[in-house]
Design an enzyme around this catalytic site. Structure first.
Site, short mmCIF file in Angstrom:
data_model
loop_
_atom_site.label_atom_id
_atom_site.label_comp_id
_atom_site.label_asym_id
_atom_site.label_seq_id
_atom_site.Cartn_x
_atom_site.Cartn_y
_atom_site.Cartn_z
N ARG A 145 11.77 -40.50 -61.20
CA ARG A 145 12.84 -40.64 -59.92
C ARG A 145 13.11 -42.05 -60.24
NH1 ARG A 145 12.38 -36.21 -55.49
NH2 ARG A 145 14.36 -37.71 -54.18
N TYR A 148 16.42 -43.66 -61.17
CA TYR A 148 17.46 -43.54 -60.01
C TYR A 148 17.56 -45.09 -59.43
CZ TYR A 148 20.99 -42.40 -56.61
OH TYR A 148 21.41 -42.40 -55.61
N GLU A 150 14.65 -48.01 -59.59
CA GLU A 150 14.69 -48.73 -59.90
C GLU A 150 16.01 -49.58 -60.31
OE1 GLU A 150 11.96 -50.77 -58.84
OE2 GLU A 150 10.23 -49.73 -59.26
N VAL A 191 20.42 -29.74 -49.05
CA VAL A 191 22.70 -28.94 -48.42
C VAL A 191 22.81 -27.28 -49.17
CG1 VAL A 191 24.83 -29.12 -47.04
CG2 VAL A 191 22.87 -30.40 -46.88
N PRO A 277 9.64 -37.77 -50.88
CA PRO A 277 9.69 -38.19 -49.47
C PRO A 277 9.21 -37.24 -48.70
CG PRO A 277 11.81 -38.95 -50.75
CD PRO A 277 11.60 -38.05 -51.36
N GLN A 279 9.67 -37.46 -45.12
CA GLN A 279 10.45 -37.90 -44.53
C GLN A 279 11.53 -38.61 -44.43
OE1 GLN A 279 7.33 -40.18 -41.15
NE2 GLN A 279 8.35 -38.38 -40.27
#
Length: 318
Positions: A145, A148, A150, A191, A277, A279
């Protein structure tokens, strides 16, 4: 020559957030120039604006310079979902970094105010919860990831250096999860994934045990915050967290989606991917103070509007 209409450039203007922002600015009577290379944006997102006299569409890649006369720039150009930004990671970093340099150069030349759509990803996998703007983040520079994370961190660096070096008026927003109509159905985001799976009565994919949380902000409320931040006095530059502080577990989101779609879908559990991640929750006390802004729409209301959009989209495609 004095223009009565404010001229606004939106890069990534045919994307999910960009199209909603263009729509709002057109409604406000601004002259809107929408620039997009259609890497992840689509013409259908802004087709309803094409006949409007104060809306113009330009196919342009922000990694190349742009020479236009504008008063304000919203720099939203960048693939923003893991599936899209990991597809061509080098291009993702270029879009964030070269894109920032080119748009900052434009702002400097024409003395425009410039807004940067940064991201909660600048915090990486945070060691503090919730995340406030003063937190520097916990970021892996060499992971999947990183292109994106960095890229967006470097863009923030450039914005603040242009401010210090060239007295540029900048506005930096750190955007947390946002959802709503015009999200891509296949962008791998939770979603859109859940809604599409539920509408097709397919199993709903949950990674890990579903206890990881996200906080979702409905797109209209996010766009409202962009416009409020751009309208602040020149000394307000951010970064400002924008998002909804109300957290939901993935399991709750899946159950809500099934209930609101009346789906027959079952939930299926899969192993957790790396670098995901656990949370994410914005501390938005700064946005409340500076912008007098706070999301108010319930997840149920927002999901209902989003489901209606996807329902129509799937009918069109079948």
């Amino acid at each position: 020559m004095h223009h009565s209409k404010k001229r606004v450039l939106v890069t990534g203007g045919a994307g999910f957030l960009g199209s909603h922002l263009c729509e709002r600015l057109v409604q406000q009577g601004c002259d809107v120039l929408c620039a997009d290379n259609f890497y992840t944006g689509t013409k259908s997102n802004i087709s309803h604006l094409l006949g409007r006299p104060n809306f113009e569409l330009l196919r342009h890649d922000v990694t190349f310079p742009l020479y236009v006369e504008v008063d304000e720039i919203y720099n939203l150009a960048c693939p923003a979902s893991p599936i899209n930004y990991q597809h061509d990671p080098v291009q993702t970093t270029k879009t964030s970094v070269h894109g920032a340099i080119n748009m900052l150069g434009l702002a400097k030349r024409v003395k425009a105010k410039i807004f940067q759509a940064s991201t909660s990803e600048v915090y990486g996998d945070p060691l503090v919860h919730p995340q406030g703007e003063q937190y520097w983040g916990h970021v892996n520079p060499i992971g999947l990831r990183s292109c994106y994370d960095e890229g967006k961190r470097c863009a923030e660096t450039l914005f603040f250096d242009y401010q210090r070096q060239h007295a540029l008026v900048i506005k930096v927003a750190r955007i947390f999860n946002t959802y709503g109509p015009r999200m891509q159905p296949n962008d791998g985001r939770v979603v859109s994934n859940f809604i599409v799976q539920a509408l097709k009565n397919e199993p709903i994919t949950i990674y890990g045990d579903g206890s990881q949380t996200r906080a979702f902000c409905y797109v209209d409320e996010m766009v409202e915050a962009f416009i409020l931040l751009m309208a602040t006095t020149d000394e307000v530059s951010g970064p400002v967290n924008l998002g909804n502080p109300v957290e939901f577990s993935m399991l709750e989101l899946a159950e809500k989606t099934i209930a609101l779609t009346g789906s027959r879908s079952q939930i299926s559990f899969h192993p957790l991917p790396g670098d995901d991640p656990r949370q994410r929750q914005p501390d938005i006390s700064l946005a409340k103070k500076l912008l007098d802004w706070e999301p108010a729409l319930s997840l149920d209301e927002g999901l209902t509007k989003t489901i209606a959009y996807f329902d129509q989209l799937l009918v069109q495609r079948s």
